[in-house]
Design a protein around this motif. Sequence first.
Motif, PDB file in Angstrom:
ATOM      1  N   VAL A  90      90.701  96.771  67.719  1.00 49.20           N
ATOM      2  CA  VAL A  90      91.257  96.824  66.301  1.00 49.20           C
ATOM      3  C   VAL A  90      91.317  98.304  65.823  1.00 49.20           C
ATOM      4  CG1 VAL A  90      89.991  95.024  65.732  1.00 49.20           C
ATOM      5  CG2 VAL A  90      88.808  97.039  65.319  1.00 49.20           C
ATOM      6  N   PHE A  91      92.098  98.506  64.560  1.00 51.72           N
ATOM      7  CA  PHE A  91      92.324  99.613  63.996  1.00 51.72           C
ATOM      8  C   PHE A  91      91.790  99.854  62.723  1.00 51.72           C
ATOM      9  CE2 PHE A  91      95.546  98.177  66.779  1.00 51.72           C
ATOM     10  CZ  PHE A  91      96.016  99.555  67.372  1.00 51.72           C
ATOM     11  N   LEU A  92      91.264 101.202  62.485  1.00 52.64           N
ATOM     12  CA  LEU A  92      90.717 101.643  61.203  1.00 52.64           C
ATOM     13  C   LEU A  92      91.321 101.049  59.960  1.00 52.64           C
ATOM     14  CD1 LEU A  92      89.545 105.390  61.668  1.00 52.64           C
ATOM     15  CD2 LEU A  92      87.923 103.563  61.697  1.00 52.64           C
ATOM     16  N   THR A  93      92.841 101.454  60.167  1.00 52.57           N
ATOM     17  CA  THR A  93      93.756 100.916  58.981  1.00 52.57           C
ATOM     18  C   THR A  93      93.525  99.526  58.492  1.00 52.57           C
ATOM     19  OG1 THR A  93      95.569 100.718  60.661  1.00 52.57           O
ATOM     20  CG2 THR A  93      95.226 103.065  59.317  1.00 52.57           C
ATOM     21  N   HIS A  94      93.243  98.597  59.722  1.00 53.74           N
ATOM     22  CA  HIS A  94      93.228  97.229  59.572  1.00 53.74           C
ATOM     23  C   HIS A  94      92.253  96.950  58.541  1.00 53.74           C
ATOM     24  CE1 HIS A  94      95.580  95.972  63.415  1.00 53.74           C
ATOM     25  NE2 HIS A  94      96.381  96.461  62.482  1.00 53.74           N
ATOM     26  N   PHE A  95      91.007  97.550  58.749  1.00 55.13           N
ATOM     27  CA  PHE A  95      89.725  97.078  57.869  1.00 55.13           C
ATOM     28  C   PHE A  95      90.092  97.525  56.513  1.00 55.13           C
ATOM     29  CE2 PHE A  95      88.049  97.056  62.010  1.00 55.13           C
ATOM     30  CZ  PHE A  95      87.307  95.944  61.950  1.00 55.13           C
ATOM     31  N   ILE A  96      90.808  98.710  56.187  1.00 56.58           N
ATOM     32  CA  ILE A  96      91.077  99.213  54.888  1.00 56.58           C
ATOM     33  C   ILE A  96      92.144  98.109  54.209  1.00 56.58           C
ATOM     34  CG2 ILE A  96      91.845 100.896  53.626  1.00 56.58           C
ATOM     35  CD1 ILE A  96      90.679 102.995  55.922  1.00 56.58           C
ATOM     36  N   ARG A  97      93.130  97.794  54.995  1.00 55.71           N
ATOM     37  CA  ARG A  97      94.088  96.649  54.372  1.00 55.71           C
ATOM     38  C   ARG A  97      93.614  95.346  54.312  1.00 55.71           C
ATOM     39  NH1 ARG A  97      95.974 101.129  55.980  1.00 55.71           N
ATOM     40  NH2 ARG A  97      97.976 102.059  54.929  1.00 55.71           N
ATOM     41  N   GLY A  98      92.310  95.165  54.730  1.00 49.73           N
ATOM     42  CA  GLY A  98      91.831  93.924  54.462  1.00 49.73           C
ATOM     43  C   GLY A  98      91.219  92.853  55.533  1.00 49.73           C
ATOM     44  N   LEU A  99      91.465  93.309  56.782  1.00 49.40           N
ATOM     45  CA  LEU A  99      90.759  92.403  57.768  1.00 49.40           C
ATOM     46  C   LEU A  99      89.159  92.631  57.762  1.00 49.40           C
ATOM     47  CD1 LEU A  99      91.311  91.221  60.565  1.00 49.40           C
ATOM     48  CD2 LEU A  99      91.061  93.361  61.692  1.00 49.40           C
ATOM     49  N   GLY A 100      88.616  91.584  57.894  1.00 49.16           N
ATOM     50  CA  GLY A 100      87.245  91.437  57.921  1.00 49.16           C
ATOM     51  C   GLY A 100      86.664  90.320  58.982  1.00 49.16           C
ATOM     52  N   PHE A 101      85.404  90.500  59.143  1.00 49.36           N
ATOM     53  CA  PHE A 101      84.645  89.505  60.076  1.00 49.36           C
ATOM     54  C   PHE A 101      83.529  88.861  59.120  1.00 49.36           C
ATOM     55  CE2 PHE A 101      87.403  92.267  62.868  1.00 49.36           C
ATOM     56  CZ  PHE A 101      87.899  91.235  63.818  1.00 49.36           C
ATOM     57  N   PRO A 102      83.241  87.815  59.528  1.00 44.66           N
ATOM     58  CA  PRO A 102      83.856  86.896  60.457  1.00 44.66           C
ATOM     59  C   PRO A 102      85.406  86.766  59.918  1.00 44.66           C
ATOM     60  CG  PRO A 102      82.465  85.409  59.287  1.00 44.66           C
ATOM     61  CD  PRO A 102      81.884  87.168  58.890  1.00 44.66           C
ATOM     62  N   LEU A 103      86.199  86.244  60.906  1.00 48.36           N
ATOM     63  CA  LEU A 103      87.831  86.279  60.654  1.00 48.36           C
ATOM     64  C   LEU A 103      87.942  85.003  59.891  1.00 48.36           C
ATOM     65  CD1 LEU A 103      90.271  87.518  61.500  1.00 48.36           C
ATOM     66  CD2 LEU A 103      90.470  86.177  63.396  1.00 48.36           C
ATOM     67  N   HIS A 104      88.692  85.153  58.761  1.00 44.76           N
ATOM     68  CA  HIS A 104      89.341  84.116  57.780  1.00 44.76           C
ATOM     69  C   HIS A 104      89.894  83.053  58.909  1.00 44.76           C
ATOM     70  CE1 HIS A 104      91.325  81.847  54.799  1.00 44.76           C
ATOM     71  NE2 HIS A 104      90.231  82.579  53.678  1.00 44.76           N
ATOM     72  N   PRO A 105      89.561  81.910  58.662  1.00 44.01           N
ATOM     73  CA  PRO A 105      90.275  80.882  59.402  1.00 44.01           C
ATOM     74  C   PRO A 105      91.875  80.909  59.415  1.00 44.01           C
ATOM     75  CG  PRO A 105      88.531  79.761  58.140  1.00 44.01           C
ATOM     76  CD  PRO A 105      88.777  81.470  57.587  1.00 44.01           C
ATOM     77  N   PHE A 106      92.346  81.154  58.228  1.00 41.58           N
ATOM     78  CA  PHE A 106      93.659  81.354  58.319  1.00 41.58           C
ATOM     79  C   PHE A 106      94.370  82.425  58.974  1.00 41.58           C
ATOM     80  CE2 PHE A 106      97.623  82.993  56.090  1.00 41.58           C
ATOM     81  CZ  PHE A 106      98.356  81.870  56.352  1.00 41.58           C
ATOM     82  N   VAL A 107      93.738  83.892  59.227  1.00 36.66           N
ATOM     83  CA  VAL A 107      94.221  84.792  59.932  1.00 36.66           C
ATOM     84  C   VAL A 107      94.093  84.023  61.441  1.00 36.66           C
ATOM     85  CG1 VAL A 107      93.637  86.989  60.997  1.00 36.66           C
ATOM     86  CG2 VAL A 107      93.221  86.379  58.454  1.00 36.66           C
ATOM     87  N   HIS A 108      92.971  83.619  61.781  1.00 36.24           N
ATOM     88  CA  HIS A 108      93.042  82.929  63.141  1.00 36.24           C
ATOM     89  C   HIS A 108      94.144  81.916  63.283  1.00 36.24           C
ATOM     90  CE1 HIS A 108      91.315  80.323  66.337  1.00 36.24           C
ATOM     91  NE2 HIS A 108      90.940  81.318  66.858  1.00 36.24           N
ATOM     92  N   GLU A 109      94.469  81.170  62.515  1.00 36.51           N
ATOM     93  CA  GLU A 109      95.440  80.069  62.824  1.00 36.51           C
ATOM     94  C   GLU A 109      96.773  80.887  62.824  1.00 36.51           C
ATOM     95  OE1 GLU A 109      94.943  77.626  59.316  1.00 36.51           O
ATOM     96  OE2 GLU A 109      93.027  76.808  60.120  1.00 36.51           O
ATOM     97  N   LEU A 110      97.105  81.853  62.095  1.00 37.61           N
ATOM     98  CA  LEU A 110      98.336  82.702  61.970  1.00 37.61           C
ATOM     99  C   LEU A 110      98.497  83.230  63.295  1.00 37.61           C
ATOM    100  CD1 LEU A 110     100.186  82.844  59.604  1.00 37.61           C
ATOM    101  CD2 LEU A 110      99.200  85.051  59.292  1.00 37.61           C
ATOM    102  N   MET A 111      97.437  83.867  63.785  1.00 38.00           N
ATOM    103  CA  MET A 111      97.760  84.692  64.826  1.00 38.00           C
ATOM    104  C   MET A 111      97.802  83.640  66.194  1.00 38.00           C
ATOM    105  SD  MET A 111      94.895  87.737  64.164  1.00 38.00           S
ATOM    106  CE  MET A 111      95.030  88.758  65.746  1.00 38.00           C
ATOM    107  N   PHE A 112      97.209  82.411  66.209  1.00 37.00           N
ATOM    108  CA  PHE A 112      97.357  81.584  67.310  1.00 37.00           C
ATOM    109  C   PHE A 112      98.839  81.218  67.236  1.00 37.00           C
ATOM    110  CE2 PHE A 112      97.512  77.123  68.768  1.00 37.00           C
ATOM    111  CZ  PHE A 112      96.889  77.368  70.000  1.00 37.00           C
TER     112      PHE A 112
END
Length: 192
Positions: A54-76
């Motif tokens: 992961v990248f620092l900038t991803h967290f500052i732009r909203g990435l969080g864990f546990p991963l939102h189910p929509f993010v998981h589905e989108l990446m899949f």
Amino acid sequence: MSVSGAGGKWMTSSVKRENIEELREAGYLAKEIVHRLLAEGQIVPTPEPHERVVFLTHFIRGLGFPLHPFVHELMFYYGLDFHDLAPNFILNISAFIVVCEAFLRIPPHFGLWLKTFNVKPKLVRGQQAECGGAMLGKMPNVTWLEGWQSGWFYITQPRDTNWTAAPQFRSGVPMRLTSWQEKGLTWGASGE
């Protein structure tokens, strides 16, 4: 064509322990998440089993864990990993989730996503980028609400404990509060 940064290639990480501590202190990275910094001089990631890059900038732009189910589905759905996503890709996913949940008051809707956005390869000098190799664009039939200022009307919301009161109407330009100047990890008291 000018290319910023590494031009889609991996670079040696500049992340230090202090950066991780700042993320944790600001609430971007939960204490339950274990991290590991890379080996000296390492350029291409070699994660251990169950690790993710992961990248620092991803967290500052909203990435969080546990991963939102929509993010998981989108990446899949698109077959993407975090390193495929440039920081603004993460920001757009975060904004989409907020629009659905906070404004439309629905779970993020995959059909709405597909009608709004498309994913395409990021090309650098004719080659797909290895790091940040997926770009997010709007679908050609989506308009970005030009002239939205002419579509206003009045509402009165119920006054009870189930409704959060909206701010009072104020005419004129917005007042520039201190919060407009404080940005990123320095915003707020360190104890918050």
